[in-house]
Write an enzyme that holds these catalytic residues in place. Structure first.
Site, short mmCIF file in Angstrom:
data_model
loop_
_atom_site.label_atom_id
_atom_site.label_comp_id
_atom_site.label_asym_id
_atom_site.label_seq_id
_atom_site.Cartn_x
_atom_site.Cartn_y
_atom_site.Cartn_z
N ASP A 1 0.83 -1.20 0.00
CA ASP A 1 0.00 0.00 0.00
C ASP A 1 0.87 1.26 0.00
O ASP A 1 2.05 1.22 0.34
CB ASP A 1 -0.90 0.01 1.24
CG ASP A 1 -1.99 -1.05 1.18
OD1 ASP A 1 -2.19 -1.62 0.10
OD2 ASP A 1 -2.62 -1.31 2.22
N LYS B 1 -4.43 1.89 -2.10
CA LYS B 1 -5.07 1.82 -0.80
C LYS B 1 -4.75 3.02 0.08
O LYS B 1 -4.06 2.94 1.09
CB LYS B 1 -4.70 0.52 -0.06
CG LYS B 1 -5.30 -0.70 -0.74
CD LYS B 1 -6.79 -0.76 -0.51
CE LYS B 1 -7.43 -1.86 -1.34
NZ LYS B 1 -8.04 -1.38 -2.55
#
Length: 461
Positions: free
Chosen positions: A250, A272
């Site tokens: 992420d 994300k």
């Protein structure tokens, strides 16, 4: 190189230990693991050695040292506090070309004991030749924490299969690749740690069959990277990252953590960040499964802990449904790690008897399905992940349901990093304070925030 590191086979070999105190006992403990025939010469035996003698694990051959005791001895350990006596025994042994170790006296040693990391059959010996014993102890502690206890059984299992695999995979290059892939994959270690030895054995058998039929196996490891500071990555997390073929990470993962991976690992950012996804969740699930099905050891690396507002559960549901082996490595969640680095205890006997974790991010448009009355308790700490997104709405609802307008509030950005920023205010001020820091932010609401000025210890307070 002053000393040549050797691993000596002592099974059924006679070893003479001169001395009967606790130091001698410690050496006897090490020797017992080797299967050596341990002979003791000492005026008296300490309680531990008496117990060992009673169990018939050692032979007490006499109270007074005789030169003849060196006959047919493989090596000698001298462990008395009589310097002149030690020197005499050492010289007699040296003349007979018998290896000698005089405890804590390097000048009277023809061999020395290293610091030992025992993961039998894997053994690691570390030594500074007596130059820096404290440094060696520190290195040993470091390595002990990094090397899984399961590695010994994995090595034993590999030994059982070694000849069979040699018969099935005759090409030495392909055989080396086979073992590298098997060990890097981490499946066997995972199963051994769970106590599932039969399945670990089956994994090797299946890997051989797959190699013969050119099929591949893969796995998914869900790893929490912690809140930011790479020092907060768990040891287990580091071990798993270093086995990865592919890392799906992420935005919020510290690049320094990615640098801990293998140089040949493929690192792919999959987004994300709240309201900013480079790939949809469904597509990510499909992509991750596809990579594992191609035989890759996939690490899904998430900030904080994967199971706290990290969608880890959703991803593993998809992986499990696809029949792919997986494991979970917890991480230090931001709510705990960032609060600690901000000097804010989430509970305190004087200020808070409970703590609630919630997210400021809404999955769908509309109001929160939250019991605001439950959060109105002034003796409760509220930790809000991605708090900047709906801070105004949260503040109004808490005040509306009875939370005091002057309840202390902390807004933390870049928590656990050297440039972390912390703003302290009150619940009524949250609406204006929230726009003074960059995303992502963590909000902490509760009287415990008032302790920040007293116990702040890291970064910009």
């Amino acid at each position: 190189m002053r000393y040549l590191p050797l691993f000596v086979y002592l099974n059924n070999k006679p070893v003479l230990v001169v001395g009967g105190g606790i130091v001698a006992f410690r050496k006897v403990q090490i020797l017992q693991k080797t299967g050596a025939i341990i002979q003791i010469v000492a005026k008296t035996l300490c309680l531990n050695l008496k117990t060992t003698l009673f169990k018939k694990k050692i032979i007490w051959i006499g109270k007074v040292f005789q030169i003849s005791m060196l006959d047919n001895v493989f090596l000698v350990i001298i462990a008395t506090d009589d310097t002149d006596f030690n020197d005499m025994v050492f010289k007699y042994a040296e003349k007979r070309h018998i290896l000698v170790n005089t405890v804590d006296d390097p000048a009277k040693c023809s061999f020395i004991f290293p610091a030992i990391i025992d993961r039998s059959p894997i053994l690691i010996g570390i030594s500074s030749g007596g130059q820096a014993p404290v440094l060696i102890r520190m290195l040993k502690e470091k390595l002990e924490s990094l090397i899984p206890m399961s590695i010994g059984y994995v090595a034993s299992l590999a030994g059982i299969w070694r000849n069979k695999i040699k018969q099935h995979i005759t090409d030495i290059v392909y055989r080396r690749f086979f073992w590298e892939k098997l060990f890097y994959n981490g499946q066997i270690s995972l199963l051994v740690e769970k106590g599932n030895f039969r399945k670990a054995n089956r994994v090797i058998k299946d890997a051989v069959l797959n190699q013969l039929h050119n099929r591949k196996q893969g796995s998914v490891s869900l790893v929490g990277a912690g809140p930011g500071d790479k020092g907060l990555l768990t040891i287990r997390g580091l071990q798993v990252i270093q086995t990865a073929d592919i890392i799906l990470y992420d935005y919020l993962v510290n690049p320094d953590i990615l640098d801990l991976s293998r140089k040949d690992a493929n690192k792919i950012c999959v987004g994300k960040i709240a309201k900013k996804h480079s790939i949809s969740q469904n597509n990510l699930n499909h992509f991750m499964i596809q990579l594992a099905q191609q035989g890759n050891n996939v690490v899904r690396l998430k900030g904080g802990d994967s199971f706290i507002f990290g969608r880890g559960g959703e991803e593993l549901q998809a992986v499990s449904k696809a029949g792919i082996m997986f494991q979970v490595v917890p991480g230090i969640t931001s709510g705990i790690g960032v609060a600690a680095y901000a000097g804010i205890p989430l509970t305190h006997r004087e200020y808070a008897h409970s703590v609630v974790f919630m997210t400021g991010h809404k999955r769908h448009q509309g109001d929160y399905k939250i019991n605001w009355s439950l959060l109105s308790d002034n003796k409760q700490t509220i930790v809000i992940y991605m708090g900047q997104l709906n801070a105004v709405n949260i503040s109004k609802n808490l005040i509306c349901h009875g939370r005091h307008i002057y309840t202390p509030v902390a807004i933390i950005s870049r928590g656990t990093y050297l440039d972390q920023k912390i703003l302290i205010g009150t619940l009524i001020e949250l609406e204006k304070l929230i726009y003074m820091v960059k995303k992502p932010t963590l909000l902490i609401i509760g009287d415990v925030v008032s302790l920040h000025n007293e116990i702040s210890w890291f970064g910009n307070g």
